[in-house]
Design an enzyme around this catalytic site. Structure first.
Site, PDB file in Angstrom:
ATOM      1  N   CYS A 124      68.500  19.034  -7.049  1.00  0.00           N
ATOM      2  CA  CYS A 124      67.777  19.679  -5.833  1.00  0.00           C
ATOM      3  C   CYS A 124      66.730  20.599  -5.991  1.00  0.00           C
ATOM      4  O   CYS A 124      67.413  21.795  -6.643  1.00  0.00           O
ATOM      5  CB  CYS A 124      68.766  19.807  -4.530  1.00  0.00           C
ATOM      6  SG  CYS A 124      67.998  20.640  -3.058  1.00  0.00           S
ATOM      7  N   GLY A 125      65.606  20.760  -5.275  1.00  0.00           N
ATOM      8  CA  GLY A 125      64.925  22.077  -5.669  1.00  0.00           C
ATOM      9  C   GLY A 125      65.617  23.288  -5.159  1.00  0.00           C
ATOM     10  O   GLY A 125      64.996  24.387  -5.749  1.00  0.00           O
ATOM     11  N   HIS A 126      66.644  23.536  -4.437  1.00  0.00           N
ATOM     12  CA  HIS A 126      67.159  24.728  -4.049  1.00  0.00           C
ATOM     13  C   HIS A 126      68.381  24.833  -4.877  1.00  0.00           C
ATOM     14  O   HIS A 126      69.312  25.661  -3.971  1.00  0.00           O
ATOM     15  CB  HIS A 126      67.197  24.866  -2.579  1.00  0.00           C
ATOM     16  CG  HIS A 126      65.778  24.526  -2.005  1.00  0.00           C
ATOM     17  ND1 HIS A 126      65.197  23.555  -1.585  1.00  0.00           N
ATOM     18  CD2 HIS A 126      64.901  25.564  -1.825  1.00  0.00           C
ATOM     19  CE1 HIS A 126      63.902  23.669  -1.315  1.00  0.00           C
ATOM     20  NE2 HIS A 126      63.705  24.818  -1.277  1.00  0.00           N
ATOM     21  N   ARG A 157      54.921  17.555  -7.912  1.00  0.00           N
ATOM     22  CA  ARG A 157      55.581  18.766  -7.493  1.00  0.00           C
ATOM     23  C   ARG A 157      56.332  19.572  -8.538  1.00  0.00           C
ATOM     24  O   ARG A 157      56.362  19.121  -9.603  1.00  0.00           O
ATOM     25  CB  ARG A 157      57.046  18.197  -6.773  1.00  0.00           C
ATOM     26  CG  ARG A 157      58.092  19.449  -6.577  1.00  0.00           C
ATOM     27  CD  ARG A 157      59.222  18.896  -5.783  1.00  0.00           C
ATOM     28  NE  ARG A 157      60.491  19.371  -6.618  1.00  0.00           N
ATOM     29  CZ  ARG A 157      61.724  19.313  -5.889  1.00  0.00           C
ATOM     30  NH1 ARG A 157      61.935  18.228  -4.957  1.00  0.00           N
ATOM     31  NH2 ARG A 157      62.799  19.779  -6.381  1.00  0.00           N
ATOM     32  N   ASN A 168      57.343  22.475   1.461  1.00  0.00           N
ATOM     33  CA  ASN A 168      58.744  22.075   1.799  1.00  0.00           C
ATOM     34  C   ASN A 168      59.204  22.961   2.799  1.00  0.00           C
ATOM     35  O   ASN A 168      59.411  24.194   2.227  1.00  0.00           O
ATOM     36  CB  ASN A 168      59.537  21.933   0.750  1.00  0.00           C
ATOM     37  CG  ASN A 168      61.101  21.348   0.939  1.00  0.00           C
ATOM     38  OD1 ASN A 168      61.443  21.207   2.301  1.00  0.00           O
ATOM     39  ND2 ASN A 168      61.967  21.239   0.152  1.00  0.00           N
ATOM     40  N   SER A 216      61.882  23.817   3.922  1.00  0.00           N
ATOM     41  CA  SER A 216      63.259  23.608   3.795  1.00  0.00           C
ATOM     42  C   SER A 216      64.361  24.084   4.678  1.00  0.00           C
ATOM     43  O   SER A 216      64.211  25.189   4.941  1.00  0.00           O
ATOM     44  CB  SER A 216      63.688  23.958   2.273  1.00  0.00           C
ATOM     45  OG  SER A 216      64.989  23.597   1.842  1.00  0.00           O
ATOM     46  N   SER A 268      67.111  24.231   3.499  1.00  0.00           N
ATOM     47  CA  SER A 268      68.112  25.163   2.599  1.00  0.00           C
ATOM     48  C   SER A 268      67.684  26.605   2.633  1.00  0.00           C
ATOM     49  O   SER A 268      68.441  27.278   2.053  1.00  0.00           O
ATOM     50  CB  SER A 268      67.919  24.856   1.129  1.00  0.00           C
ATOM     51  OG  SER A 268      68.124  23.278   0.780  1.00  0.00           O
TER      52      SER A 268
END
EC number: 4.1.3.1
Length: 557
Positions: A195-197, A232, A419, A421, A423
């Site tokens: 996940c990007g985070h 991305r 995004n 997000s 998060s």
């Protein structure tokens, strides 16, 4: 030859004016079969493209969030102009193996395409249902009844493309067939995708991700579709990269500058530790100690320090620093070899800088992530994508501005995505409520035409379920009536009459059409409890005739 000319003319249209392809129209035609097919998703892709370009022209943005199911899709359609399908949500709630987990892209690769189809079928169904209902209305009734565009374009999560070129090609084919108007593909390694985070993200070389984007575009061309392609990059926060093969990545790779570690690589040290029986915290302590001694720097940082240590006059030192900064500016993408040559000309000889020593046990290089690194990748990806998205660690307008200005300095017409997000701890961002409210329109003016809360559907679902379940456990049916039924009525939510929402009237039309206009078994005939919802209520509450109040639902007595 006619088909080749047709493809070339298509590529010459305004839609693909900014798109670069390393292959020819003849290549595309040679990969097609004899049976020409059309795809409903292509109409949605064209709609999405026009929508995003309109937002770009107006300095506005399409705002959306990840949809979980047909209920959310139909309610979102009333207010939002695009739909997002999140790989994170699919991973946690709806994989084709039915095995939930975190967003590691380790679910079967048809998981997200299947969710797209689930939602796209629902969109088409509710569109048909609405049309049938409106055709039963008089002209006046239609004028009074709001029309809902259920056919909102779907943009879906393509993760890293799920493997090599052929895997990416097949994934894109699935997305087109299942109804996606657009997809995004990220520049992480498919083997270690996170996940990007999350921590531990490993980038692939710029050239490898370009290959993914080209593979996706080629598949779209073979199918004759205009699917919107979003590239991305996770380079803002990534700290590892799979390979140093692309010179455009060299300026961000870290090397050891402590000569005392010459010949003492981290990977060898870790292997020796494991052989000695160390594990867990002991191995981590070994790595931490080694890294604390390594004095990791980029080549440019090492050269700057070496020049500053030279025993020369300040004016000469400034001249050398300026010359180095000129040659090593990030837009030049200086290679390691070129950098060393220039450094030697500036008197930096026998510079100790080694990017192999700090490689991880898996063989990954250390990477210094930043907005600048993302900009460089944005430049490289822009000719092959329609929208560029930089994943960030926090909602930061300054970073958004830097990325926008950086990418658009070379590609001024590039559309950007962001995004929003969950998060992020938005309350800890330092923004006021007013700044949070204005965040979307503010960065929209910077070119961020598509903005989305990736996991918005999951969080909204969890919140209503948790709060309602707690209240229902304590107050029973009053909790349902107060929290759900009355609020559905007050807000005009069409699931209040859920039989109608699900299409019972629509399929009654089928029954009656088949049976000459009459069906004794019609689902919405006499006796259906949904008749209770036909009245208009002045207020909720028990019946009190003398006060003119009307019951919430008609009594069955």
């Amino acid at each position: 030859e006619a088909e080749v000319a047709e493809v070339q003319a298509w590529w010459n249209s305004e839609r693909f004016r900014l798109t670069k392809r390393p292959y020819t129209a003849r290549d595309v035609v040679s990969l097609r079969g004899n049976l020409r097919q059309t795809y409903a998703s292509n109409e949605m892709a064209k709609k999405l493209w026009c929508l995003l370009k309109n937002h770009q022209a107006n300095g506005t943005a399409s705002r959306t969030f990840g949809a979980l199911d047909p209920v959310q899709v139909t309610q979102m359609a009333k207010h939002l102009d695009t739909i997002y399908v999140s790989g994170w949500q699919c991973s946690a709630t709806h994989t084709t193996s039915n095995e939930p987990g975190p967003d590691l892209a380790d679910y079967p690769y048809d998981t997200v395409p299947n969710k797209v189809e689930h939602l796209f079928f629902a969109q088409q169904y509710h569109d048909r249902k609405q049309r049938e209902e409106r055709m039963r209305m008089s002209r006046e009734e239609r004028a009074r009844t709001p029309y809902v565009d259920y056919l909102r374009p779907i943009i879906a999560d393509g993760d890293t493309g799920f493997g090599g070129t052929t895997a990416t090609v097949k994934l894109c084919k699935l997305f087109v067939e299942r109804g996606a108007a657009g997809i995004h593909i990220e520049d992480q390694s498919s083997v270690t995708k996170k996940c990007g985070h999350m921590a531990g993200k490993v980038l692939v070389a710029i050239s490898e991700h370009i290959n993914r984007l080209v593979a996706a575009r080629l598949q779209f061309d073979v199918m004759g579709v205009e699917t919107v392609l979003v590239a991305r990059t996770d380079a803002e926060a990534a700290n590892l990269i799979q390979s140093n093969i692309d010179t455009r990545d060299h300026q961000f790779i870290l090397g050891v500058t402590n000569p005392n570690l010459k010949g003492k690589s981290l990977a060898t040290l870790m292997q020796q530790g494991m052989a000695a029986g160390k594990s867990g915290a002991e191995l981590q302590a070994l790595e931490d100690e080694w890294l604390s001694k390594a004095q990791l720097k980029t080549l440019s940082e090492a050269v700057v320090e070496a020049i500053e240590r030279q025993n020369i006059g300040e004016e000469e030192k400034r001249r050398k620093l300026n010359e180095w900064m000129h040659h090593s500016s990030y837009e030049r993408c200086l290679s390691n070899e070129e950098g060393r040559e220039i450094a030697e000309k500036l008197g930096v000889r026998n510079l100790f800088w080694d990017w192999d020593l700090p490689r991880t046990r898996e063989g990954f290089y250390r990477f210094k992530g930043s907005v600048i690194a993302s900009v460089v990748r944005g430049w490289a990806f822009s000719p092959h994508a329609d929208v560029i998205w930089m994943e960030t660690a926090s909602p930061n307008v300054i970073e958004c501005t830097q990325f926008s200005e950086g990418v658009r300095s070379k590609h001024p017409q590039m559309m950007l995505g962001y995004n929003l997000s969950p998060s992020f701890n938005w309350d800890a961002s330092g923004m006021s409520d007013e700044q949070m409210r204005d965040f979307i329109p503010k960065i929209a003016k910077l070119g961020y035409v598509w903005q989305f809360i990736t996991v918005g559907g999951l969080h909204s679902n969890a919140l209503i379920t948790s709060t309602f379940a707690r209240d229902f456990a304590n107050r029973g049916m009053l909790a349902y009536v107060e929290r759900i039924q009355r609020e559905e009525r007050n807000n005009g939510v069409d699931t209040l009459a859920h039989q109608k929402w699900a299409g019972a009237n629509y399929y009654d039309r089928y029954l009656k059409t088949v049976q000459g206009g009459v069906a004794s078994t019609a689902a919405m005939g006499k006796g259906v409890t949904e008749e209770q919802f036909k009245e208009s209520w002045t207020r909720p509450g028990a019946v009190e005739i003398d006060r003119g109040s009307i019951v919430v639902a008609k009594a069955r007595m």
